[in-house]
Design a protein around this motif. Structure first.
Motif, short mmCIF file in Angstrom:
data_model
loop_
_atom_site.label_atom_id
_atom_site.label_comp_id
_atom_site.label_asym_id
_atom_site.label_seq_id
_atom_site.Cartn_x
_atom_site.Cartn_y
_atom_site.Cartn_z
N THR A 48 0.83 -1.21 0.00
CA THR A 48 0.00 0.00 0.00
C THR A 48 0.86 1.25 0.00
OG1 THR A 48 -1.82 -1.12 1.14
CG2 THR A 48 -1.75 1.28 1.30
N ALA A 49 1.91 1.24 0.81
CA ALA A 49 2.81 2.40 0.86
C ALA A 49 3.47 2.62 -0.50
CB ALA A 49 3.87 2.19 1.93
N GLN A 50 3.81 1.55 -1.19
CA GLN A 50 4.42 1.69 -2.51
C GLN A 50 3.45 2.35 -3.49
OE1 GLN A 50 7.86 0.61 -3.65
NE2 GLN A 50 7.03 2.29 -4.88
N SER A 51 2.19 1.93 -3.45
CA SER A 51 1.18 2.53 -4.32
C SER A 51 0.99 4.00 -4.00
CB SER A 51 -0.15 1.78 -4.17
OG SER A 51 -0.05 0.45 -4.61
N GLN A 52 0.99 4.32 -2.72
CA GLN A 52 0.82 5.72 -2.31
C GLN A 52 2.03 6.55 -2.72
OE1 GLN A 52 0.11 5.29 1.91
NE2 GLN A 52 -2.09 5.01 1.65
N LEU A 53 3.23 5.99 -2.58
CA LEU A 53 4.44 6.72 -2.98
C LEU A 53 4.41 7.00 -4.47
CD1 LEU A 53 7.23 7.88 -2.28
CD2 LEU A 53 8.18 5.58 -2.63
N ASN A 54 3.99 6.02 -5.25
CA ASN A 54 3.91 6.18 -6.71
C ASN A 54 2.91 7.28 -7.09
OD1 ASN A 54 5.71 4.06 -6.89
ND2 ASN A 54 4.16 2.54 -7.42
N ALA A 55 1.90 7.47 -6.26
CA ALA A 55 0.84 8.44 -6.57
C ALA A 55 1.16 9.85 -6.11
CB ALA A 55 -0.47 7.98 -5.94
#
Length: 222
Positions: A48-55
């Motif tokens: 989830t953190a990776q998806s948020q960082l990408n966004a």
């Protein structure tokens, strides 16, 4: 913190050296040197953190022109006579006792940034994981005072955490490109907290900050 008297032939030790001695003694007698402490709420998984960082939006960092901590009112009363700081001290500590005004009179606080344990609330600061000045430079300069107050007292996300006072002071308003927790094993968790706070509040980040967060996130197993 209560300090045990030692024979005169031994030199006086600093509070940090005393903490090291206590950890060693605990290990010898089979007692856990790292007490269980409550984690801030809302820490996401690595995925989830990776998806948020990408966004997150990468942008040039703004200036601190016009910034003042007074523009982020804290600590506010959140329950009875307890303010935000006192709530976090109760949440993150072990066996915390408070007086009628909600001030902590005893307890134990484990600081995950550096691995130290304290028995006096005066040795503990409540860190804004994403510092107020950093938030200002990342978009909070355009917020209303009400929104900044909510950010500075956010108890629903991993934005507030009890840590050793001088460690928090050494961090100041730095982002992960220039400051990370001294205890390297906590950097995975720290990156996930930082990322989700910036994502939840719609703040931007700079390129060097994103690179540092990605490196820290890469150390996470899940």
């Amino acid at each position: 913190m209560r300090v045990t008297q030692v024979p005169a032939r031994f030199p006086r030790v600093t509070r940090h050296a005393a903490a090291v001695v206590l950890v060693a003694v605990a290990a010898l007698v089979g007692v856990s040197a790292q007490p269980v402490s409550a984690a801030p709420p809302g820490i996401p998984s690595k995925a989830t953190a990776q998806s948020q960082l990408n966004a997150l939006t990468v942008a040039t960092q703004g200036s601190t022109s016009g910034y003042s901590r007074d523009l982020f009112p804290h600590w506010i009363t959140v329950s009875g006579s307890c303010n935000t700081r006192e709530q976090v001290l109760k949440r993150d500590g072990t066996s915390v006792v408070v007086d009628s005004s909600c001030a902590a009179t005893s307890g134990r606080w484990y600081s995950p940034y550096d691995g130290a344990t304290w028995t006096a609330a005066s040795d503990v600061d409540i860190d804004h994981v994403v510092p107020l000045a950093e938030a200002w430079r990342s978009g909070a300069n355009s917020w209303t005072t009400s929104r900044r107050q909510s950010f500075a007292n956010d108890l629903t996300r991993p934005q507030l955490i009890a840590v050793t006072d001088n460690v928090n002071q050494s961090k100041g308003d730095q982002d992960p490109s220039t400051w990370q927790p001294p205890l390297s094993s906590y950097r995975c968790t720290y990156s996930r907290m930082w990322i989700t706070v910036k994502y939840s509040w719609g703040l931007t980040l700079q390129s060097s900050e994103k690179s540092a967060l990605q490196s820290m996130l890469n150390t996470c197993s899940s």
